[in-house]
Design an enzyme around this catalytic site. Structure first.
Site, PDB file in Angstrom:
ATOM      1  N   MET A  30      -7.959  -6.067 -12.899  1.00 22.62           N
ATOM      2  CA  MET A  30      -7.762  -5.228 -14.085  1.00 22.62           C
ATOM      3  C   MET A  30      -6.345  -5.397 -14.629  1.00 22.62           C
ATOM      4  SD  MET A  30     -10.060  -1.862 -13.566  1.00 22.62           S
ATOM      5  CE  MET A  30      -8.937  -0.965 -12.529  1.00 22.62           C
ATOM      6  N   GLY A  31      -5.658  -6.442 -14.164  1.00 25.42           N
ATOM      7  CA  GLY A  31      -4.330  -6.718 -14.717  1.00 25.42           C
ATOM      8  C   GLY A  31      -3.237  -5.865 -14.097  1.00 25.42           C
ATOM      9  N   HIS A  34       0.414  -7.529  -9.406  1.00 30.89           N
ATOM     10  CA  HIS A  34       1.518  -7.439  -8.441  1.00 30.89           C
ATOM     11  C   HIS A  34       1.268  -8.475  -7.347  1.00 30.89           C
ATOM     12  CE1 HIS A  34      -1.514  -5.363  -6.139  1.00 30.89           C
ATOM     13  NE2 HIS A  34      -1.590  -4.393  -7.032  1.00 30.89           N
ATOM     14  N   GLN A  35       2.118  -8.457  -6.318  1.00 24.06           N
ATOM     15  CA  GLN A  35       2.019  -9.481  -5.266  1.00 24.06           C
ATOM     16  C   GLN A  35       0.660  -9.467  -4.570  1.00 24.06           C
ATOM     17  OE1 GLN A  35       3.796 -12.109  -4.541  1.00 24.06           O
ATOM     18  NE2 GLN A  35       5.105 -11.537  -6.263  1.00 24.06           N
ATOM     19  N   HIS A  37      -2.320  -8.958  -5.987  1.00 24.38           N
ATOM     20  CA  HIS A  37      -3.204  -9.796  -6.813  1.00 24.38           C
ATOM     21  C   HIS A  37      -2.841 -11.279  -6.654  1.00 24.38           C
ATOM     22  CE1 HIS A  37      -3.194  -5.976  -9.373  1.00 24.38           C
ATOM     23  NE2 HIS A  37      -4.490  -6.164  -9.177  1.00 24.38           N
ATOM     24  N   GLN A 155     -15.276  -1.308  -1.898  1.00 24.65           N
ATOM     25  CA  GLN A 155     -15.643  -2.222  -2.992  1.00 24.65           C
ATOM     26  C   GLN A 155     -16.026  -3.597  -2.439  1.00 24.65           C
ATOM     27  OE1 GLN A 155     -13.439  -2.612  -6.852  1.00 24.65           O
ATOM     28  NE2 GLN A 155     -12.525  -4.377  -5.878  1.00 24.65           N
ATOM     29  N   LEU A 186       0.312  -2.188  -2.013  1.00 18.85           N
ATOM     30  CA  LEU A 186       0.627  -2.410  -3.432  1.00 18.85           C
ATOM     31  C   LEU A 186      -0.580  -2.031  -4.280  1.00 18.85           C
ATOM     32  CD1 LEU A 186       2.612  -5.776  -3.453  1.00 18.85           C
ATOM     33  CD2 LEU A 186       3.454  -3.434  -3.143  1.00 18.85           C
ATOM     34  N   SER A 187      -0.306  -1.389  -5.404  1.00 22.91           N
ATOM     35  CA  SER A 187      -1.370  -0.964  -6.314  1.00 22.91           C
ATOM     36  C   SER A 187      -0.781  -0.788  -7.701  1.00 22.91           C
ATOM     37  CB  SER A 187      -1.950   0.375  -5.845  1.00 22.91           C
ATOM     38  OG  SER A 187      -2.706   0.966  -6.894  1.00 22.91           O
TER      39      SER A 187
END
Ligand code: AMP
Length: 280
Positions: A30-31, A34-35, A37, A155, A186-187
């Site tokens: 979803m863009g 961060h690290q 992703h 998920q 991270l989120s």
């Protein structure tokens, strides 16, 4: 890196890659990357010839009073990170492109049982939205593999089940959670935290580590341990949504440690909802 907004372009690119016999990896996001992703992108790159990332804030997976409108959108910065990590293409559709007839009449995909507890219980319709958009994106991209973070444990389990149940020829790769030095997963939602909340936030993972230690020492009263963890979090300034010691396969709250366990947690700091998990 190629930037694609439309389906014809996307399909043409995929066809070209396929005709060259290249193996395609897909990373849906979803863009506001961060690290965590980018770790998925790195993993994808190691396992395939081509990496395509999608950035789409999917309205179907947000509840009526959730943060859809405020969700951080940072496309330029995201593309810079993706380029640096060697992604070949990014697909950034609009809601209109994904749901031309609107959400109310959209065909949907729903995986039974695995979504009954945890985030599925707190966020009605959330996993239906996730399964539906992932199916649509899989149909568009037709990747050989797709990478998902273990940070979103429920998920990942639902996507694996969906792919198996619907015979989708896609290998699902689960990538370990990337954390800040102080342990916070991270989120994109960490950006909502005030400085004070950010200082409190690592208590969520610390509590999970403490629970894991208790379980490894033979504590068997799971419900009491869950309550103690909620009390610890409340003392730190959180409001726990759920903390569930669960069966790792079924994700049903566990009553004994005969099967492998996972602890799943969601908790609020102010209005920001953080999730995390740990396998035991
Ligand atoms: P999102 O943009 O939040 O929908 O996340 C896109 C993908 O990145 C999902 O598969 C997430 O599980 C994964 N992801 C998000 N945060 C992390 C993290 N800290 N570590 C690993 N994967 C993550």
């Amino acid at each position: 890196m190629l930037m694609l907004q439309d389906i014809t372009q996307l399909r043409a690119l995929i066809r070209q890659w396929r005709q060259a016999g290249e193996r395609i990896a897909f990373v849906p996001t979803m863009g506001n990357l961060h690290q965590g992703h980018l770790q998925l992108v790195d993993t994808a790159k190691q396992r395939a010839d081509r990496v395509i990332v999608s950035i789409f804030v999917n309205p179907m997976q947000f509840g009526a009073h959730e943060d859809l409108d405020n969700y951080p959108r940072t496309l330029e910065q995201d593309c810079q990170g993706l380029t640096e990590h060697g992604a070949d293409a990014v697909f950034t559709p609009t809601p209109q492109l994904m749901y031309p007839r609107g959400l109310d009449v959209q065909t949907y995909v729903e995986v039974p049982l695995l979504g009954d507890y945890h985030c599925g219980a707190s966020r009605a319709g959330h996993f239906r939205g996730v399964s539906t958009i992932v199916t649509k994106l899989f149909n568009l991209v037709q990747p050989d593999i797709a990478c998902f973070g273990q940070k979103d444990y429920q998920q990942l389990a639902i996507i694996r089940q969906m792919v198996a149940d619907l015979s989708m020829p896609i290998e699902i790769i689960g990538v370990p959670t990337t954390r800040a030095d102080d342990g916070l997963a991270l989120s994109s939602r960490n950006g909502y935290l005030t400085a004070e909340q950010r200082a409190t936030a690592p208590a969520l993972y610390r509590t999970l580590l403490w629970m894991k230690q208790q379980l490894n020492q033979g504590i068997s009263d799971f419900r009491t341990l869950e309550q103690q963890a909620k009390d610890q979090l409340a003392a730190a300034g959180f409001k726990a949504d759920y903390i569930n010691i669960s069966n790792r396969q079924t994700l049903v709250p566990a009553t004994d440690s005969a099967a492998p366990l996972v602890i799943l947690a969601a908790a609020y700091l102010g209005t920001t909802r953080l999730i995390d998990n740990i396998e035991v």
